[in-house]
Design a protein around this motif. Sequence first.
Motif, PDB file in Angstrom:
ATOM      1  N   ASN A 156       0.854  -1.178   0.000  1.00 55.66           N
ATOM      2  CA  ASN A 156       0.000   0.000   0.000  1.00 55.66           C
ATOM      3  C   ASN A 156       0.891   1.229   0.000  1.00 55.66           C
ATOM      4  O   ASN A 156       2.084   1.164   0.347  1.00 55.66           O
ATOM      5  CB  ASN A 156      -0.899   0.026   1.238  1.00 55.66           C
ATOM      6  CG  ASN A 156      -2.065  -0.945   1.114  1.00 55.66           C
ATOM      7  OD1 ASN A 156      -2.544  -1.229   0.023  1.00 55.66           O
ATOM      8  ND2 ASN A 156      -2.509  -1.471   2.242  1.00 55.66           N
ATOM      9  N   VAL A 159      -1.204   8.126   0.990  1.00 50.60           N
ATOM     10  CA  VAL A 159      -1.340   9.316   0.143  1.00 50.60           C
ATOM     11  C   VAL A 159      -2.255  10.333   0.808  1.00 50.60           C
ATOM     12  O   VAL A 159      -3.097   9.992   1.646  1.00 50.60           O
ATOM     13  CB  VAL A 159      -1.903   8.960  -1.255  1.00 50.60           C
ATOM     14  CG1 VAL A 159      -0.923   8.114  -2.048  1.00 50.60           C
ATOM     15  CG2 VAL A 159      -3.256   8.251  -1.146  1.00 50.60           C
ATOM     16  N   ARG A 161      -4.164  14.464  -0.406  1.00 45.88           N
ATOM     17  CA  ARG A 161      -4.307  15.425  -1.497  1.00 45.88           C
ATOM     18  C   ARG A 161      -3.125  16.384  -1.506  1.00 45.88           C
ATOM     19  O   ARG A 161      -2.698  16.885  -0.469  1.00 45.88           O
ATOM     20  CB  ARG A 161      -5.607  16.218  -1.352  1.00 45.88           C
ATOM     21  CG  ARG A 161      -6.841  15.485  -1.789  1.00 45.88           C
ATOM     22  CD  ARG A 161      -7.990  16.395  -2.203  1.00 45.88           C
ATOM     23  NE  ARG A 161      -7.925  17.742  -1.692  1.00 45.88           N
ATOM     24  CZ  ARG A 161      -8.502  18.155  -0.562  1.00 45.88           C
ATOM     25  NH1 ARG A 161      -9.146  17.287   0.206  1.00 45.88           N
ATOM     26  NH2 ARG A 161      -8.427  19.417  -0.195  1.00 45.88           N
ATOM     27  N   GLN A 222     -12.871   2.320  -4.359  1.00 49.84           N
ATOM     28  CA  GLN A 222     -13.176   3.469  -5.220  1.00 49.84           C
ATOM     29  C   GLN A 222     -13.957   4.549  -4.481  1.00 49.84           C
ATOM     30  O   GLN A 222     -13.613   5.736  -4.581  1.00 49.84           O
ATOM     31  CB  GLN A 222     -13.926   3.004  -6.473  1.00 49.84           C
ATOM     32  CG  GLN A 222     -13.060   2.320  -7.517  1.00 49.84           C
ATOM     33  CD  GLN A 222     -12.079   3.274  -8.178  1.00 49.84           C
ATOM     34  OE1 GLN A 222     -12.162   4.484  -8.043  1.00 49.84           O
ATOM     35  NE2 GLN A 222     -11.112   2.709  -8.902  1.00 49.84           N
ATOM     36  N   LEU A 225     -11.514   6.338  -2.300  1.00 53.26           N
ATOM     37  CA  LEU A 225     -10.660   7.236  -3.071  1.00 53.26           C
ATOM     38  C   LEU A 225     -11.419   8.515  -3.441  1.00 53.26           C
ATOM     39  O   LEU A 225     -10.864   9.622  -3.372  1.00 53.26           O
ATOM     40  CB  LEU A 225     -10.152   6.527  -4.320  1.00 53.26           C
ATOM     41  CG  LEU A 225      -9.285   7.354  -5.279  1.00 53.26           C
ATOM     42  CD1 LEU A 225      -8.011   7.832  -4.579  1.00 53.26           C
ATOM     43  CD2 LEU A 225      -8.941   6.542  -6.524  1.00 53.26           C
ATOM     44  N   ASP A 238      -3.660   2.731   0.395  1.00 52.64           N
ATOM     45  CA  ASP A 238      -4.250   1.795  -0.567  1.00 52.64           C
ATOM     46  C   ASP A 238      -3.232   1.409  -1.620  1.00 52.64           C
ATOM     47  O   ASP A 238      -2.083   1.868  -1.601  1.00 52.64           O
ATOM     48  CB  ASP A 238      -5.515   2.369  -1.216  1.00 52.64           C
ATOM     49  CG  ASP A 238      -6.570   1.288  -1.456  1.00 52.64           C
ATOM     50  OD1 ASP A 238      -6.281   0.333  -2.213  1.00 52.64           O
ATOM     51  OD2 ASP A 238      -7.661   1.381  -0.883  1.00 52.64           O
ATOM     52  N   THR A 243      -4.005   4.208  -6.822  1.00 56.29           N
ATOM     53  CA  THR A 243      -3.667   5.613  -6.589  1.00 56.29           C
ATOM     54  C   THR A 243      -2.684   6.199  -7.605  1.00 56.29           C
ATOM     55  O   THR A 243      -2.578   7.427  -7.728  1.00 56.29           O
ATOM     56  CB  THR A 243      -3.060   5.777  -5.181  1.00 56.29           C
ATOM     57  OG1 THR A 243      -1.921   4.902  -5.045  1.00 56.29           O
ATOM     58  CG2 THR A 243      -4.089   5.408  -4.113  1.00 56.29           C
ATOM     59  N   HIS A 246      -3.538   9.161 -10.030  1.00 61.74           N
ATOM     60  CA  HIS A 246      -3.716  10.448  -9.359  1.00 61.74           C
ATOM     61  C   HIS A 246      -2.399  10.981  -8.807  1.00 61.74           C
ATOM     62  O   HIS A 246      -2.224  12.196  -8.686  1.00 61.74           O
ATOM     63  CB  HIS A 246      -4.759  10.302  -8.253  1.00 61.74           C
ATOM     64  CG  HIS A 246      -6.081   9.819  -8.739  1.00 61.74           C
ATOM     65  ND1 HIS A 246      -6.959  10.621  -9.440  1.00 61.74           N
ATOM     66  CD2 HIS A 246      -6.678   8.591  -8.674  1.00 61.74           C
ATOM     67  CE1 HIS A 246      -8.045   9.933  -9.762  1.00 61.74           C
ATOM     68  NE2 HIS A 246      -7.890   8.695  -9.315  1.00 61.74           N
ATOM     69  N   ILE A 247      -1.472  10.090  -8.488  1.00 65.17           N
ATOM     70  CA  ILE A 247      -0.132  10.527  -8.097  1.00 65.17           C
ATOM     71  C   ILE A 247       0.565  11.157  -9.298  1.00 65.17           C
ATOM     72  O   ILE A 247       1.170  12.230  -9.209  1.00 65.17           O
ATOM     73  CB  ILE A 247       0.684   9.343  -7.544  1.00 65.17           C
ATOM     74  CG1 ILE A 247       0.101   8.865  -6.206  1.00 65.17           C
ATOM     75  CG2 ILE A 247       2.151   9.729  -7.382  1.00 65.17           C
ATOM     76  CD1 ILE A 247       0.719   7.579  -5.689  1.00 65.17           C
ATOM     77  N   LEU A 252      -2.560  13.673  -5.950  1.00 66.09           N
ATOM     78  CA  LEU A 252      -2.236  13.016  -4.686  1.00 66.09           C
ATOM     79  C   LEU A 252      -0.732  13.028  -4.456  1.00 66.09           C
ATOM     80  O   LEU A 252       0.053  12.866  -5.400  1.00 66.09           O
ATOM     81  CB  LEU A 252      -2.740  11.569  -4.688  1.00 66.09           C
ATOM     82  CG  LEU A 252      -4.261  11.358  -4.701  1.00 66.09           C
ATOM     83  CD1 LEU A 252      -4.576   9.865  -4.679  1.00 66.09           C
ATOM     84  CD2 LEU A 252      -4.937  12.070  -3.526  1.00 66.09           C
ATOM     85  N   PRO A 254       2.280  11.023  -2.614  1.00 61.65           N
ATOM     86  CA  PRO A 254       2.657   9.793  -1.912  1.00 61.65           C
ATOM     87  C   PRO A 254       3.625  10.115  -0.777  1.00 61.65           C
ATOM     88  O   PRO A 254       4.664  10.734  -0.999  1.00 61.65           O
ATOM     89  CB  PRO A 254       3.320   8.955  -3.001  1.00 61.65           C
ATOM     90  CG  PRO A 254       3.919   9.966  -3.937  1.00 61.65           C
ATOM     91  CD  PRO A 254       3.008  11.174  -3.889  1.00 61.65           C
TER      92      PRO A 254
END
Length: 356
Positions: A156, A159, A161, A222, A225, A238, A243, A246-247, A252, A254
């Motif tokens: 996992n 993360v 925002r 989902q 998220l 997760d 993810t 979005h990273i 997001l 990490p």
Amino acid sequence: MQSRHDASRALPRHADTACAPAAGQPDCPARRLCLAALGALPWLNATAQPQGAARETTPSSLALIVPYAAGGPLDRTARPLAEASAPQLGPIHILNVPGDGGAKGSTMVAQATARDRVLLMGAAATHAVLPWLQPQLGYDPLRDFQPLVLVARMPNVLVMRSDLARQWRIRTPVDLQRFLARSRQPLRYATGGPGTSGHLSGEMYQMLTRLPLLHLPFGGAQPALSALLDGSADLMFDSIALTLPHIRSGRLLPIGVTTLERVPLLPEVPSLNDTVPGFNLANWFGLFAPASWPAEMAQRHAAAFALALQHRPVRDDLASMGVLPDHIQLQEFARFVRSEHSKYGLLVQAARIRQL
């Protein structure tokens, strides 16, 4: 086009219809489910017997049960693995049997015999977590299976925002710990539900750091998220596969991965263990046979799958999901499963996670 290895459409509409038990076998509902499902598949053919002898059904190929819906990481790994193993083992058909958090398909394999020639793509959930959350599970994860090969571990990633991280000046695990230590309210972490790897990651983090988090369970990864992205939650542990888009888009940030080692897809992201000693948690999945299989049969299949895991399409598929290959076999894999079973038991009990 449907894959030639996808046997899920061959299931009868009512796969749990009762069928007569074989001679000497208990009339167990789980076994009836298994035999009803397997008997409906076209690749199981009756073997001709001399006149007056009892007829028996002998499978001409191997069924690999994935106890989750198609499209998930276990299913995505099972399909190229089946293709790569076919030259050594013959046709392998994927059978998706979702339900009860993975317990439904796992129970089918636990109640099968060597003659049923059926395997399970099991996971940390089916063999290390569910037994502690569902006391009436219907199978014993250590007694009813014969571990063949550990396929991979799936870390996992923690993360949050990116805009929130900038606002709170959080970039590293140390930054997060300092923020939590001086914050008056715990940060909210979203998960796919109680007992999921994201939930257990959050509980382990709190136990080792003695810093508070507030668990926000949702009905799947989902929705969790989505809650993180819309601001209803602050953090999330997760899978990298979920993810990573979005990273990469920058939405997001990490902060750390949950395994001892870094992950090739996120080489700059540190391990949480670097600053939270003892933190080590990953989902994992591997191949299991029924406990009734003879040792020679188990060894032959384990060797074939271990060889198939070296094939480029299988390795590429695992790499695309951010998983870490770890191909231990047989007794070593069995020791790993026992260790994971104990570790998650201690975590579930210490965190007082409710039974499902």
